[in-house]
Motif scaffolding. Structure first.
Motif, PDB file in Angstrom:
ATOM      1  N   CYS A  31      -3.410  -5.813   3.628  1.00 36.98           N
ATOM      2  CA  CYS A  31      -4.619  -6.647   3.604  1.00 36.98           C
ATOM      3  C   CYS A  31      -4.481  -7.768   4.636  1.00 36.98           C
ATOM      4  O   CYS A  31      -3.375  -8.103   5.064  1.00 36.98           O
ATOM      5  N   CYS A  33      -4.515 -10.716   4.078  1.00 34.65           N
ATOM      6  CA  CYS A  33      -3.732 -11.812   3.487  1.00 34.65           C
ATOM      7  C   CYS A  33      -2.235 -11.562   3.597  1.00 34.65           C
ATOM      8  O   CYS A  33      -1.432 -12.425   3.275  1.00 34.65           O
ATOM      9  N   CYS A  77      -4.760  -4.847  -1.824  1.00 29.39           N
ATOM     10  CA  CYS A  77      -5.801  -5.736  -2.364  1.00 29.39           C
ATOM     11  C   CYS A  77      -7.148  -5.005  -2.410  1.00 29.39           C
ATOM     12  O   CYS A  77      -7.404  -4.098  -1.618  1.00 29.39           O
ATOM     13  N   HIS A 108      -8.422 -10.411  -3.444  1.00 30.63           N
ATOM     14  CA  HIS A 108      -6.984 -10.223  -3.263  1.00 30.63           C
ATOM     15  C   HIS A 108      -6.279  -9.857  -4.568  1.00 30.63           C
ATOM     16  O   HIS A 108      -5.063  -9.986  -4.688  1.00 30.63           O
TER      17      HIS A 108
HETATM   18 ZN    ZN Z   1      -5.341  -9.555   0.204  1.00 26.32          ZN
END
Ligand code: ZN
Length: 388
Positions: free
Chosen positions: A240, A242, A247, A230
């Motif tokens: 991403c 996340c 990332c 990340h």
């Molecule tokens: Zn990420």
């Protein structure tokens, strides 16, 4: 460190040793050593196994670990569980692997693991366990034995993994992040055996990194050290998993590679991938590796570009940490020489000459066993009494 701990580690790593060898290696006075050995024989951890080969003079008695010592090592991935039962020297005596979906939650997954262990016990491979070591695919509080906000493990946040398994199997348990566990395995019995400052990069579905400094895993304040998937590599990159954009993992890793390969198949950019997609319905990283090996330009370029992204992040880490080796492991290390060559070229080009003057970047030697080897090592450290 106690004499007992140091002696058990020597017998684990070197096999049976004579009293004379132990006395030399441990540098403790002979009477003290002998009383320690007597004590350990009485607790059932070591045996005296007859006379050793003569070094001249009186023959010294051979000391070995009790052959009945058993550890359980568990490497839990996003979609698989690998389990080994080992002896006290970490040699496997039984192994089992199966598909397990980490998203089915801690109760289902840990119940299944306990079931597998009980089956192995019924097959006669162990009667009691000295300790269990388990690696899980997310950040872990090493002290508390719980996963902490693991992004791909719904339901596992702060779930008492250590205490659940300890209750179920009546032995101490140690829980760590899967990449840390692989790093430990590779350092103990893989390609990094002589290395104290090591980066182990796992390229699987995502990308993570084990950081070993001065011979010890560096876990960070919250157990998140090495979460390099990340790190942002482009400001306006793809979104991403996340929630951030750009990332490393949004560009490369198993998930990103399959996404890009499928797009290349659908657009007709890669005829080889299109043909495979039509036959099997779903592409995998292995398809990309095989088509690249057969000369498909798009696949070669997907691996190259991915390798450059990984290299870009690693070059920064090298400048920051000055490791003495980088090991590449995980499922996508199957992309082989092409991936490695690309990572090497970027790291060597971009890192400070100081840090890369003598920096091997190599493939994992243990491959898919790195995780269980490291988990068994952690279990043995716990059972043999490593000071924390
Ligand atoms: Zn990420």
């Amino acid at each position: 460190m106690s004499i007992e701990y140091r002696m058990l580690c020597l017998l684990r790593d070197l096999g049976p040793l004579s009293r004379a060898q132990l006395s030399d290696k441990l540098a403790v006075p002979r009477p003290r050593l002998l009383s320690e050995i007597d004590r350990m024989v009485s607790t059932g951890r070591v045996l005296e196994a007859g006379p050793a080969a003569s070094r001249g003079g009186r023959r010294s008695t051979l000391v070995q670990l009790d052959p009945g010592l058993r550890f359980a090592a568990i490497d839990l991935g996003a979609s698989s569980a690998d389990i080994e039962i080992t002896d006290g020297g970490l040699e496997p005596v039984a192994a089992h692997s199966e598909a397990v979906d980490i998203r089915s939650g801690p109760t289902a997954v840990l119940d299944r693991i306990s079931e597998i262990l009980h089956t192995i016990r019924e097959q006669g491979h162990y009667s009691t366990l000295e300790a269990i070591g388990i690696g899980v695919p997310g950040p872990v509080s090493f002290r508390d034995g719980v996963p902490v906000s693991p992004p791909i493990m719904p339901g596992w946040d702060r779930y008492p993994v250590r205490d659940t398994l300890a209750r179920a199997h009546g032995c101490p348990v140690v829980v760590d992040n899967d990449v840390n566990v692989m790093t430990l395995g590779e350092q103990h019995s893989g390609v990094a055996r002589t290395i104290d400052d090591l980066l182990f990069v796992k390229i699987g579905s995502g990308i993570g990194c084990g950081v070993q400094v001065h011979g010890r895993i560096f876990r960070g304040a919250e157990g998140c050290a090495g979460d390099i998937g990340h790190i942002q590599v482009e400001e306006d990159g793809p979104i991403c998993s996340c929630g951030n954009s750009g990332c490393l993992e949004a560009y490369f890793g198993g998930v990103a590679l399959v996404r890009d390969a499928t797009a290349a198949a659908r657009s007709g950019e890669s005829p080889a991938l299109a043909e495979r997609l039509a036959v099997v319905g779903v592409l995998t990283a292995r398809d990309v590796a095989e088509c690249a090996a057969a000369g498909d330009n798009t696949c070669v370029s997907l691996i190259r570009v991915g390798g450059r992204r990984v290299g870009q992040v690693l070059a920064t880490l090298v400048s920051f940490m000055n490791p003495s080796m980088i090991v590449i492991g995980g499922g996508l290390s199957g992309l082989g020489h092409l991936l490695l060559a690309e990572i090497r070229s970027v790291v060597y080009q971009r890192s400070l000459p100081l840090a890369t003057g003598n920096l091997p970047i190599v493939m994992s030697e243990l491959g898919s066993r790195a995780g269980v080897v490291g988990a068994a090592l952690l279990a043995s450290e716990l059972a043999y009494g490593r000071p924390s």
